[in-house]
Design a protein around this motif. Structure first.
Motif, PDB file in Angstrom:
ATOM      1  N   GLU A 155     -29.446  26.263 -78.432  1.00  0.00           N
ATOM      2  CA  GLU A 155     -28.869  24.983 -78.016  1.00  0.00           C
ATOM      3  C   GLU A 155     -29.949  24.025 -77.531  1.00  0.00           C
ATOM      4  O   GLU A 155     -29.960  22.853 -77.888  1.00  0.00           O
ATOM      5  CB  GLU A 155     -27.847  25.214 -76.909  1.00  0.00           C
ATOM      6  N   HIS A 156     -30.832  24.544 -76.731  1.00  0.00           N
ATOM      7  CA  HIS A 156     -31.839  23.680 -76.130  1.00  0.00           C
ATOM      8  C   HIS A 156     -32.737  23.031 -77.171  1.00  0.00           C
ATOM      9  O   HIS A 156     -33.148  21.884 -77.028  1.00  0.00           O
ATOM     10  CB  HIS A 156     -32.674  24.486 -75.143  1.00  0.00           C
ATOM     11  N   PHE A 157     -33.065  23.790 -78.203  1.00  0.00           N
ATOM     12  CA  PHE A 157     -33.965  23.258 -79.234  1.00  0.00           C
ATOM     13  C   PHE A 157     -33.203  22.765 -80.468  1.00  0.00           C
ATOM     14  O   PHE A 157     -33.828  22.417 -81.466  1.00  0.00           O
ATOM     15  CB  PHE A 157     -34.975  24.330 -79.658  1.00  0.00           C
ATOM     16  N   HIS A 158     -31.882  22.792 -80.385  1.00  0.00           N
ATOM     17  CA  HIS A 158     -31.049  22.376 -81.514  1.00  0.00           C
ATOM     18  C   HIS A 158     -31.364  23.204 -82.765  1.00  0.00           C
ATOM     19  O   HIS A 158     -31.705  22.670 -83.817  1.00  0.00           O
ATOM     20  CB  HIS A 158     -31.230  20.885 -81.810  1.00  0.00           C
ATOM     21  N   LEU A 159     -31.261  24.496 -82.618  1.00  0.00           N
ATOM     22  CA  LEU A 159     -31.537  25.403 -83.738  1.00  0.00           C
ATOM     23  C   LEU A 159     -30.336  26.327 -83.944  1.00  0.00           C
ATOM     24  O   LEU A 159     -29.478  26.436 -83.070  1.00  0.00           O
ATOM     25  CB  LEU A 159     -32.755  26.270 -83.426  1.00  0.00           C
ATOM     26  N   ALA A 160     -30.305  26.993 -85.074  1.00  0.00           N
ATOM     27  CA  ALA A 160     -29.313  28.041 -85.278  1.00  0.00           C
ATOM     28  C   ALA A 160     -29.793  29.299 -84.557  1.00  0.00           C
ATOM     29  O   ALA A 160     -30.999  29.518 -84.408  1.00  0.00           O
ATOM     30  CB  ALA A 160     -29.139  28.337 -86.758  1.00  0.00           C
ATOM     31  N   GLU A 161     -28.856  30.099 -84.104  1.00  0.00           N
ATOM     32  CA  GLU A 161     -29.254  31.302 -83.388  1.00  0.00           C
ATOM     33  C   GLU A 161     -30.063  32.222 -84.296  1.00  0.00           C
ATOM     34  O   GLU A 161     -30.977  32.910 -83.841  1.00  0.00           O
ATOM     35  CB  GLU A 161     -28.018  32.037 -82.863  1.00  0.00           C
ATOM     36  N   SER A 162     -29.726  32.219 -85.559  1.00  0.00           N
ATOM     37  CA  SER A 162     -30.471  33.081 -86.478  1.00  0.00           C
ATOM     38  C   SER A 162     -31.935  32.654 -86.545  1.00  0.00           C
ATOM     39  O   SER A 162     -32.831  33.501 -86.643  1.00  0.00           O
ATOM     40  CB  SER A 162     -29.841  33.018 -87.868  1.00  0.00           C
ATOM     41  N   THR A 163     -32.174  31.383 -86.454  1.00  0.00           N
ATOM     42  CA  THR A 163     -33.559  30.899 -86.444  1.00  0.00           C
ATOM     43  C   THR A 163     -34.287  31.387 -85.204  1.00  0.00           C
ATOM     44  O   THR A 163     -35.434  31.841 -85.274  1.00  0.00           O
ATOM     45  CB  THR A 163     -33.577  29.361 -86.472  1.00  0.00           C
ATOM     46  N   VAL A 164     -33.592  31.288 -84.090  1.00  0.00           N
ATOM     47  CA  VAL A 164     -34.201  31.772 -82.847  1.00  0.00           C
ATOM     48  C   VAL A 164     -34.549  33.246 -82.988  1.00  0.00           C
ATOM     49  O   VAL A 164     -35.640  33.689 -82.608  1.00  0.00           O
ATOM     50  CB  VAL A 164     -33.263  31.553 -81.656  1.00  0.00           C
ATOM     51  N   LYS A 165     -33.639  34.005 -83.562  1.00  0.00           N
ATOM     52  CA  LYS A 165     -33.893  35.433 -83.720  1.00  0.00           C
ATOM     53  C   LYS A 165     -35.122  35.675 -84.592  1.00  0.00           C
ATOM     54  O   LYS A 165     -35.916  36.570 -84.332  1.00  0.00           O
ATOM     55  CB  LYS A 165     -32.669  36.119 -84.336  1.00  0.00           C
ATOM     56  N   THR A 166     -35.238  34.889 -85.638  1.00  0.00           N
ATOM     57  CA  THR A 166     -36.416  35.015 -86.494  1.00  0.00           C
ATOM     58  C   THR A 166     -37.692  34.771 -85.687  1.00  0.00           C
ATOM     59  O   THR A 166     -38.641  35.550 -85.744  1.00  0.00           O
ATOM     60  CB  THR A 166     -36.342  34.001 -87.645  1.00  0.00           C
TER      61      THR A 166
END
Lengths: 222, 222
Positions: free
Chosen positions: B180-191
């Motif tokens: 949310e903070h970086f406006h990304l998909a959670e899957s991206t964060v996981k990557t």
DNA sequence: GCCACCGTAGTACCGGGGTACCACCCCCCT
DNA sequence: AGGGGGGTGGTACCCCGGTACTACGGTGGC
């Protein structure tokens, strides 16, 4: 004029607070949120003086919402309201930066004077909690002229065993490893960890690690 | 019925308290003392539920009187009242074992509810002082974090994005919050997190937090 | 033109972490 | 002889974190 935001997931609770606030001509209700995420957004937009924050809510809870609102840096003060005077919640809420902590069965006048106190930069704590806070930490109060450093209050509430385990967590150990190291069942470790999280106001072991570093229970290696 | 003893060297102060107490039918004024020594003796004889204690008095002052009353071990609670919210007096009073601390310019209702709270075993502290108590003993979370200059090779292999995300991890954020903070998909964060763990040699995010602290990417809050 | 790297995103899967209970023992204190 | 707190253990359950892939647009190097 004191502007207020109500955050509670129960409509009837909100209704009660709304009625109370509308009866006061020095208070203005800016809005209502029903969960933490919504609260953070509304605070960002409306900039209320005081947020009346429930703790138990679906999604983002009141503690975490308080943390974010306080961290955002603007002038909004958070006054936490809870149904019961659960110590763990109190510590967590205060650690999160709340300006006060009241129980919902407080008299309306008490609630109002609490809001006014918080709005003016003061802080309030429910008497039932004040008693416990004093009992636990009166020994650590400064002696007056001597401004001794504050030893972290939440660290002091941990038992010896809990501190040991928190140290292990702070060193990156998993529950399984902790269990082996201390010759315990994993379920026992989980029980301890649960209590540690509650007492330190941590959401998960990651925040517990941060707590351990910030209180110097664990120190950076180099 | 709550029994009360008034201790103050100023007759007009005592008069005010007496009037207030007599207007309440659940309160009974057992007597009045004008200095600490007298107070200790009267408490010993009358066993009031609550002592309203002034601090500045000739002879034995209110702090010392409080200490002796509390040390005597019976159930009497001491509620300290002072003209100004002087911190040193407050700390000293609480250390001496007082159950509460209010300023004399409090509203009558506040004073009464304070007496009732103390009588029932709770504690009260004036809001202006509560603020200072909290500030002194509740460490607020760090809001900002300037960037480090650590030379750790593993840290150097991280991309800018990965360092940002590792910093967020080091502040206790979950993947969802980071997204949310970086406006990304959670899957991206996981990557990203997966790559961070691989590059830093961490088994999980807990160890990544430790890495972040050890390399000073994230610093302990003072 | 092609390759390497970065940032983004998705699916599928599973194991550990965390919660909510309950239970028992032991010790200390009244 | 109780009561409370600490330490230990257990079960059942759910969800987040992490893994293992695959994929595609952009950018910079050569």
């Amino acid at each position: 004029m004191t502007t207020v935001l109500i955050v509670d997931d129960q409509p009837m609770q909100r209704f009660g607070f709304r009625m109370l606030l509308e009866s006061q001509d020095d208070m203005e209700l800016l809005g209502e949120a029903s969960n933490g995420m919504e609260a953070v957004r509304m605070v960002d937009r409306l900039r209320p003086d005081v947020v009346l924050m429930d703790i138990r809510m679906p999604g983002l809870d009141g503690i975490e919402a308080t943390r974010r609102i306080v961290a955002s840096g603007d002038r909004t003060r958070v006054l936490i309201l809870t149904t019961f005077d659960l110590d763990d919640y109190a510590y967590a809420g205060l650690r999160a930066g709340a300006s006060g902590f009241l129980v919902k069965d407080a008299l309306p006048e008490e609630l109002l004077s609490g809001i006014r106190a918080v709005a003016s930069g003061d802080a309030v704590v429910a008497p039932s909690l004040t008693r416990r806070l004093l009992d636990a930490y009166v020994d650590h109060l400064p002696t007056g002229s001597d401004h001794s450093r504050a030893e972290d209050t939440r660290l002091a509430t941990l038992t010896e065993r809990e501190r040991e385990i928190l140290t292990a967590i702070g060193q990156g150990s998993t529950n399984t490893e902790i269990a082996e190291h201390f010759h315990l069942a994993e379920s026992t470790v989980k029980t301890h960890v649960g209590r540690i999280l509650a007492k330190t106001g941590s959401r998960d072991r990651v925040q517990a690690v941060i707590f351990a570093y910030d209180t110097r229970l664990v120190k950076p290696s180099p």
